[in-house]
Write an enzyme that holds these catalytic residues in place. Structure first.
Site, PDB file in Angstrom:
ATOM      1  N   SER A 149       3.713   0.998   2.805  1.00 22.18           N
ATOM      2  CA  SER A 149       5.090   0.801   2.341  1.00 22.18           C
ATOM      3  C   SER A 149       5.504   1.889   1.353  1.00 22.18           C
ATOM      4  O   SER A 149       6.676   2.205   1.219  1.00 22.18           O
ATOM      5  CB  SER A 149       5.234  -0.580   1.704  1.00 22.18           C
ATOM      6  OG  SER A 149       4.290  -0.708   0.665  1.00 22.18           O
ATOM      7  N   LYS A 203      -9.340   0.042  -0.844  1.00 25.78           N
ATOM      8  CA  LYS A 203      -8.701   0.314   0.438  1.00 25.78           C
ATOM      9  C   LYS A 203      -9.304   1.500   1.162  1.00 25.78           C
ATOM     10  O   LYS A 203      -8.902   1.786   2.290  1.00 25.78           O
ATOM     11  CB  LYS A 203      -7.208   0.572   0.227  1.00 25.78           C
ATOM     12  CG  LYS A 203      -6.517  -0.633  -0.367  1.00 25.78           C
ATOM     13  CD  LYS A 203      -5.047  -0.460  -0.469  1.00 25.78           C
ATOM     14  CE  LYS A 203      -4.485  -1.589  -1.305  1.00 25.78           C
ATOM     15  NZ  LYS A 203      -3.046  -1.491  -1.464  1.00 25.78           N
ATOM     16  N   ARG A 250      -3.545  -2.408  -4.851  1.00 23.28           N
ATOM     17  CA  ARG A 250      -2.924  -3.741  -4.946  1.00 23.28           C
ATOM     18  C   ARG A 250      -2.958  -4.446  -3.597  1.00 23.28           C
ATOM     19  O   ARG A 250      -2.608  -3.849  -2.577  1.00 23.28           O
ATOM     20  CB  ARG A 250      -1.467  -3.585  -5.392  1.00 23.28           C
ATOM     21  CG  ARG A 250      -0.666  -4.879  -5.373  1.00 23.28           C
ATOM     22  CD  ARG A 250       0.753  -4.669  -5.788  1.00 23.28           C
ATOM     23  NE  ARG A 250       0.864  -4.535  -7.243  1.00 23.28           N
ATOM     24  CZ  ARG A 250       2.033  -4.438  -7.884  1.00 23.28           C
ATOM     25  NH1 ARG A 250       3.149  -4.420  -7.210  1.00 23.28           N
ATOM     26  NH2 ARG A 250       2.065  -4.314  -9.189  1.00 23.28           N
ATOM     27  N   SER A 283       2.972  -1.546  -3.765  1.00 24.92           N
ATOM     28  CA  SER A 283       1.780  -0.812  -4.228  1.00 24.92           C
ATOM     29  C   SER A 283       1.723  -0.906  -5.736  1.00 24.92           C
ATOM     30  O   SER A 283       2.751  -1.008  -6.414  1.00 24.92           O
ATOM     31  CB  SER A 283       1.855   0.654  -3.851  1.00 24.92           C
ATOM     32  OG  SER A 283       2.357   0.823  -2.562  1.00 24.92           O
ATOM     33  N   GLY A 299      -1.763  -2.547   5.930  1.00 21.83           N
ATOM     34  CA  GLY A 299      -1.393  -3.574   6.896  1.00 21.83           C
ATOM     35  C   GLY A 299      -2.075  -4.871   6.542  1.00 21.83           C
ATOM     36  O   GLY A 299      -2.314  -5.148   5.380  1.00 21.83           O
ATOM     37  N   ASP A 352       7.231   1.892  -5.403  1.00 26.26           N
ATOM     38  CA  ASP A 352       7.178   0.910  -4.331  1.00 26.26           C
ATOM     39  C   ASP A 352       6.617  -0.399  -4.877  1.00 26.26           C
ATOM     40  O   ASP A 352       5.580  -0.414  -5.522  1.00 26.26           O
ATOM     41  CB  ASP A 352       6.284   1.437  -3.189  1.00 26.26           C
ATOM     42  CG  ASP A 352       6.048   0.396  -2.142  1.00 26.26           C
ATOM     43  OD1 ASP A 352       4.890   0.263  -1.701  1.00 26.26           O
ATOM     44  OD2 ASP A 352       7.006  -0.307  -1.769  1.00 26.26           O
ATOM     45  N   THR A 370       0.711  -1.275   0.000  1.00 27.19           N
ATOM     46  CA  THR A 370       0.000   0.000   0.000  1.00 27.19           C
ATOM     47  C   THR A 370       0.729   1.308   0.000  1.00 27.19           C
ATOM     48  O   THR A 370       1.797   1.484   0.579  1.00 27.19           O
ATOM     49  CB  THR A 370      -0.941   0.051   1.225  1.00 27.19           C
ATOM     50  OG1 THR A 370      -1.695  -1.117   1.241  1.00 27.19           O
ATOM     51  CG2 THR A 370      -1.871   1.204   1.149  1.00 27.19           C
ATOM     52  N   ASP A 410      -3.837   3.269  -3.375  1.00 32.46           N
ATOM     53  CA  ASP A 410      -3.610   2.429  -4.556  1.00 32.46           C
ATOM     54  C   ASP A 410      -4.549   1.227  -4.426  1.00 32.46           C
ATOM     55  O   ASP A 410      -5.382   1.189  -3.518  1.00 32.46           O
ATOM     56  CB  ASP A 410      -2.146   1.992  -4.634  1.00 32.46           C
ATOM     57  CG  ASP A 410      -1.821   0.941  -3.588  1.00 32.46           C
ATOM     58  OD1 ASP A 410      -1.334  -0.140  -3.957  1.00 32.46           O
ATOM     59  OD2 ASP A 410      -2.090   1.197  -2.404  1.00 32.46           O
TER      60      ASP A 410
END
Lengths: 274, 204
Positions: A168, A72, A58, A208, A86, A205, A40, A56
């Protein structure tokens, strides 16, 4: 009278009956399962009329992408939304639970929910489980006292900020915010900045990816822009599709026809004689 | 070795045009030894709702019995069958209740909702729901299944084509996994009938 107790549906809260067995299995050398995480990038910022939240889409299970387009940004109240990072089960369960508690509270008080109420309910729950409920949240909304944006960490600490990032990809997104955030952004400027921050998380990242979801909350109005941007379309689909030359061999076929349910039609007629 | 690799499993569900298909392998093993080649991983909850459970076989059976119990109670109280979305929420709640000592299985739920609209979803072992519009996979062969389904899936397939696609995806994926296989078990459900087929696969 039977001695065995009937298994009633539980009254709520966590149940720990399988812990001993699972510990025994771990000691025998079998590793515990990994849970669905949302690697995330989640962000929020306050603009002139309210709050904009972004995320995002994923969801990862170890190194594999389990869901390419998950949601999310969770609903808490008509004027409050919450992004979660998380362990996916924890963010979903905790936001659903607090959303129900907020609704009951609204019925009891007869007033719109305040963001600080949601914040206190969430931090109380997370602190009491000492960080084992692994949910990192960005909570934002507009209530009678104005727009609010908070971050909540898995151990229960909170921050109140004008712009925030978690997950992240938070460093990638925060770099965009620190460079370009200013007070009094307009709606379009705010959306553009949030989309850029999420995109920097998506591209830089590995946890994500996929699309950008945005939620704009203003006084008395909210707009949930699901898949606002899709910077990663699938470009390699073969137009012909797969054709299987050799069919699968079937050993046994069983067909169960499903009958239509019988409809009872009330016919207005004379009542039966006694 | 992971707890999910103790028994080995592969379950996949796909969405078609007003129909869905759910398929699983048939092997039951204890680490590398095969114990049974006709293990039932997919179970019917009601005519338009199926659940496939992968993971530790004992938890597969226990969880299935608990879910059938809750659904029967629901049927008695509400006098109707549960909708797939409701059932998915029920499974998610039952799994999350055991958050710190979970059932070691991953369910795949497939059903036909109102207006015969197909519904599929999968969850991890603590109930994180993942709704998909195309396909969902679970089990030790899940990584191969992801790849095979991504390549072979097309939207709006009819029942015959859907059966062929899901069978090919399942068999090609379990062929690359030592712990699952020994044939396949496929259910294709349309509003009017349930077709159950046993597939012939590699018996190694």
């Amino acid at each position: 009278m039977s001695q065995a107790s009937v298994e009633l549906p539980p009254k709520g809260g966590f149940s720990f009956d399988l812990c001993k067995r699972n510990d025994m299995l771990t000691q025998k050398g079998l590793k515990a399962p990994s849970y669905l995480k949302t690697g995330t990038t989640i962000v929020g910022l306050i603009f002139e009329d309210g709050v904009i939240l972004g995320a995002d889409t994923r969801a990862t299970e170890g190194p594999i992408v389990a869901d390419k387009n998950c949601e999310k940004i969770h609903y808490m109240a008509p004027n409050i939304y919450c992004c979660g990072a998380g362990t996916a089960a924890d963010t979903e369960a905790v936001t659903d639970m607090v959303s129900s508690q907020l609704r009951l509270h609204r019925y009891q008080t007869g007033r719109d929910s305040r963001v600080i109420t949601a914040l206190t309910l969430l931090k109380k729950h997370l602190f009491s489980y000492q960080g084992h409920v692994s949910a990192a949240l960005v909570l934002g909304g507009v209530d009678i006292t104005g727009p609010h944006l908070h971050t909540i960490y898995p151990h229960g600490s909170t921050d109140t900020l004008p712009f925030a990032t978690m997950g992240s990809g938070s460093l990638a997104a925060m770099s965009v915010f620190e460079a370009r955030y200013k007070e009094g952004l307009t709606r379009d400027e705010g959306i553009k900045l949030v989309a850029e921050a999420i995109c920097s998380g998506i591209f830089n990242d590995l946890g994500s990816g996929s699309n950008v979801d945005i939620c704009v909350i203003t006084k008395g109005h909210k707009e949930y822009l699901r898949n606002y941007m899709e910077p990663n379309p699938r470009t390699y689909v073969s137009s012909k599709g797969y054709s299987f030359t050799k069919k699968t061999e079937v050993l046994l076929t069983k067909i169960t026809p499903l009958s239509e349910k019988v409809e009872i039609v009330e016919v207005a007629g004379e009542a039966m004689e006694e | 070795m992971s707890i999910f690799e103790y028994n080995g499993s592969a379950v996949v569900a796909m969405v078609g045009k007003n129909c869905f298909a759910i398929a699983s392998d048939r092997r039951l093993g204890v680490q590398l030894q095969t114990i049974a080649t006709d293990f039932q991983r997919i179970s019917k909850i009601h005519d338009h709702l199926f659940i496939g459970l992968s993971g530790l076989a004992t938890d597969v059976q226990t969880l299935y019995q608990r879910l059938v119990f809750r659904h029967k109670l629901y049927q008695l109280r509400e006098e109707r069958d549960m909708k797939p979305e409701t059932f998915a929420s029920l499974v998610s709640a039952i799994l999350y209740e055991k958050r710190f000592g979970p059932y070691l299985c991953q369910p795949v739920i497939a059903g036909l909702g109102d207006d015969n609209k197909p519904f599929i979803c999968t969850m991890d072992s603590i109930g994180a729901k993942e709704l998909a519009k195309d396909f969902v996979v679970s089990g030790t062969a899940s990584e191969s299944l992801y790849g095979a389904c991504e390549a072979m899936f097309k939207p709006d397939m009819e029942a015959e084509e859907l059966f062929e696609t899901i069978s090919q995806a399942l068999l090609s994926s379990v062929d690359r996994d030592c712990l699952s296989g020994w044939g396949g078990h496929v259910y294709v459900v349309t509003p009017n009938e349930i077709k159950e087929k046993i597939l012939k696969g590699r018996m190694d």
